[in-house]
Enzyme design. Structure first.
Site, PDB file in Angstrom:
ATOM      1  N   SER A  43      29.879  37.386  42.872  1.00  0.00           N
ATOM      2  CA  SER A  43      29.312  37.774  41.573  1.00  0.00           C
ATOM      3  C   SER A  43      30.378  37.988  40.498  1.00  0.00           C
ATOM      4  CB  SER A  43      28.460  39.035  41.710  1.00  0.00           C
ATOM      5  OG  SER A  43      29.266  40.153  41.968  1.00  0.00           O
ATOM      6  N   LYS A  87      31.733  45.108  39.563  1.00  0.00           N
ATOM      7  CA  LYS A  87      31.129  44.588  38.331  1.00  0.00           C
ATOM      8  C   LYS A  87      31.988  44.959  37.125  1.00  0.00           C
ATOM      9  CE  LYS A  87      27.477  43.420  40.696  1.00  0.00           C
ATOM     10  NZ  LYS A  87      27.347  42.052  41.129  1.00  0.00           N
TER      11      LYS A  87
END
Length: 154
Positions: A43, A87
């Site tokens: 991700s 993230k």
């Protein structure tokens, strides 16, 4: 017999003592200052790939609260608390993420760099600040590089 054993160990005691100090210091540093973490998942590609090892700064998160837009953070997954996720911070408390949604106090908005393959705040919403484990400082394997903050605009 026990006395002979103690006498035989006596020359080694300074080394054992230094080893114990070293282990204690290493534990304190990895729990309170900085820690290496093996990354899995894609991700955050291309910034961080699966298999990369990064170093996170724990101290700034817990004591100085210096998380900014663009920082890459490792946090507990809000949906699966036993798992960690990595993230980029896109918005802080008080910021607007849409025309009708503002980030509440004590929360942040995080997104993966790989928009097509990221489970992030677009799925689970704003994340409580308390779930942040640390801010990613460096990628140390493969190859050493500083993970610089970048603009939250993509």
């Amino acid at each position: 017999m026990f006395v002979k054993f103690i006498r035989a160990l006596r020359p080694w005691l300074p080394y054992v003592e230094k080893g114990c100090y070293l282990c204690c210091m290493l534990y304190l540093v990895t729990e309170n200052v900085t820690r290496p973490i093996l990354m899995t998942g894609n991700s955050m590609e291309p910034t961080i790939k699966s298999g990369d090892i990064v170093v996170i700064d724990i101290l700034s998160v817990y004591y100085t609260k210096t998380i900014k837009r663009g920082d890459v953070v490792v946090l507990k997954n809000p949906e699966k608390p036993r798992n960690n996720i990595c993230k980029r911070v896109m918005a802080l408390e008080g910021d607007a993420v849409s025309t009708s949604q503002y980030i509440r106090p004590g929360h942040i908005w995080v997104e993966g760099d790989n928009c097509e393959d990221s489970n992030d705040s677009r799925t689970f919403g704003p994340v409580p600040y308390g779930l942040i484990m640390g801010k990613v400082l460096y990628k140390i394997y493969p190859g050493f590089c500083h993970i610089a903050e970048s603009s939250s605009e993509r």
